[in-house]
Design a protein around this motif. Sequence first.
Motif, PDB file in Angstrom:
ATOM      1  N   GLY A 170       0.835  -1.188   0.000  1.00  0.00           N
ATOM      2  CA  GLY A 170       0.000   0.000   0.000  1.00  0.00           C
ATOM      3  C   GLY A 170       0.871   1.239   0.000  1.00  0.00           C
ATOM      4  N   TYR A 171       0.415   2.288  -0.695  1.00  0.00           N
ATOM      5  CA  TYR A 171       1.140   3.551  -0.662  1.00  0.00           C
ATOM      6  C   TYR A 171       0.139   4.692  -0.554  1.00  0.00           C
ATOM      7  CZ  TYR A 171      -0.057   4.322  -5.586  1.00  0.00           C
ATOM      8  OH  TYR A 171      -0.745   4.518  -6.768  1.00  0.00           O
ATOM      9  N   GLY A 172       0.592   5.771   0.051  1.00  0.00           N
ATOM     10  CA  GLY A 172      -0.227   6.966   0.193  1.00  0.00           C
ATOM     11  C   GLY A 172       0.665   8.187   0.123  1.00  0.00           C
ATOM     12  N   GLU A 203      -2.474  11.076  -3.721  1.00  0.00           N
ATOM     13  CA  GLU A 203      -2.769   9.797  -4.371  1.00  0.00           C
ATOM     14  C   GLU A 203      -2.582   8.680  -3.356  1.00  0.00           C
ATOM     15  OE1 GLU A 203      -1.226   6.905  -8.018  1.00  0.00           O
ATOM     16  OE2 GLU A 203      -0.180   8.776  -7.667  1.00  0.00           O
ATOM     17  N   ALA A 204      -3.326   7.619  -3.530  1.00  0.00           N
ATOM     18  CA  ALA A 204      -3.158   6.424  -2.705  1.00  0.00           C
ATOM     19  C   ALA A 204      -3.548   5.221  -3.547  1.00  0.00           C
ATOM     20  CB  ALA A 204      -4.022   6.503  -1.450  1.00  0.00           C
ATOM     21  N   GLY A 205      -2.897   4.109  -3.281  1.00  0.00           N
ATOM     22  CA  GLY A 205      -3.210   2.905  -4.045  1.00  0.00           C
ATOM     23  C   GLY A 205      -2.380   1.733  -3.573  1.00  0.00           C
ATOM     24  N   ILE A 206      -2.368   0.700  -4.407  1.00  0.00           N
ATOM     25  CA  ILE A 206      -1.590  -0.492  -4.091  1.00  0.00           C
ATOM     26  C   ILE A 206      -0.731  -0.880  -5.286  1.00  0.00           C
ATOM     27  CG2 ILE A 206      -3.077  -1.437  -2.303  1.00  0.00           C
ATOM     28  CD1 ILE A 206      -4.392  -3.187  -4.361  1.00  0.00           C
ATOM     29  N   PRO A 228     -10.536   5.211   4.166  1.00  0.00           N
ATOM     30  CA  PRO A 228      -9.741   4.666   3.061  1.00  0.00           C
ATOM     31  C   PRO A 228      -9.733   3.145   3.087  1.00  0.00           C
ATOM     32  CG  PRO A 228      -8.317   5.609   4.742  1.00  0.00           C
ATOM     33  CD  PRO A 228      -9.724   5.882   5.158  1.00  0.00           C
ATOM     34  N   ASP A 239      -4.418  -1.929   3.251  1.00  0.00           N
ATOM     35  CA  ASP A 239      -3.047  -1.572   2.872  1.00  0.00           C
ATOM     36  C   ASP A 239      -2.935  -0.076   2.572  1.00  0.00           C
ATOM     37  OD1 ASP A 239      -2.042  -4.377   2.765  1.00  0.00           O
ATOM     38  OD2 ASP A 239      -3.458  -4.517   1.108  1.00  0.00           O
ATOM     39  N   VAL A 240      -3.940   0.488   1.954  1.00  0.00           N
ATOM     40  CA  VAL A 240      -3.949   1.925   1.635  1.00  0.00           C
ATOM     41  C   VAL A 240      -4.144   2.735   2.911  1.00  0.00           C
ATOM     42  CG1 VAL A 240      -5.241   3.747   0.451  1.00  0.00           C
ATOM     43  CG2 VAL A 240      -4.675   1.635  -0.749  1.00  0.00           C
ATOM     44  N   ALA A 294      -0.933   2.720   4.813  1.00  0.00           N
ATOM     45  CA  ALA A 294       0.079   3.565   4.172  1.00  0.00           C
ATOM     46  C   ALA A 294      -0.187   5.047   4.462  1.00  0.00           C
ATOM     47  CB  ALA A 294       0.100   3.314   2.664  1.00  0.00           C
ATOM     48  N   LEU A 295      -1.435   5.451   4.417  1.00  0.00           N
ATOM     49  CA  LEU A 295      -1.777   6.843   4.726  1.00  0.00           C
ATOM     50  C   LEU A 295      -1.494   7.154   6.197  1.00  0.00           C
ATOM     51  CD1 LEU A 295      -5.032   7.193   2.614  1.00  0.00           C
ATOM     52  CD2 LEU A 295      -2.853   8.375   2.224  1.00  0.00           C
TER      53      LEU A 295
END
Length: 175
Positions: A17-19, A36-39, A144, A148-149, A152-153
């Motif tokens: 996951g990233y944010g 932005e946020a996603g995997i 969110p 995983d997202v 990450a956030l």
Amino acid sequence: MSGRIILGIDPGLNTTGYGVIEVTSNKGLGQFRLCEAGIIRSKAKAPIETRLAELHEGVTEVIQLHHPDLMSLEQLFSHYERVRTSILMGHARGVICLAAATAGIPVVHYEPTRVKKVLTGNGRAPKSQMQLAVKLQLGLSTVPEPDDVADALAIALCGHHLGNQSVMDQLLKQR
């Protein structure tokens, strides 16, 4: 008005996951904007070197798109009965750190319990409480998802709240 860009990452070999958040200051208070946020997914049946290359490529793409000032990364956490999982997570964290180092981005590392404590005041907060804390701090209309997202956030927000001190601590250790 532009501010500091922080990339939070919840590492995983299958799903990372990233944010990306932007932090601006208004009278000394941090204001947040979700960029932005996603995997990032890797193919579960592919050889490990292919999966790590996919992960590195995905993280590098996010870095090139957003040019973060800081990467906030979840520290490795594992139970002793899952040694193999720890080793695989170590590989994933390694290529993520490589992507940051190649781009010249400082990295701060936080244990999951520290992230939970900073965001909720409870180091053992459940996922639902973490998602709500992220929603409120970022001013989102919904919590969110997936986890995983959200994680990450939360790690990115922790990077803001503790990042300056962590970077200074790491620089002092290098001397």
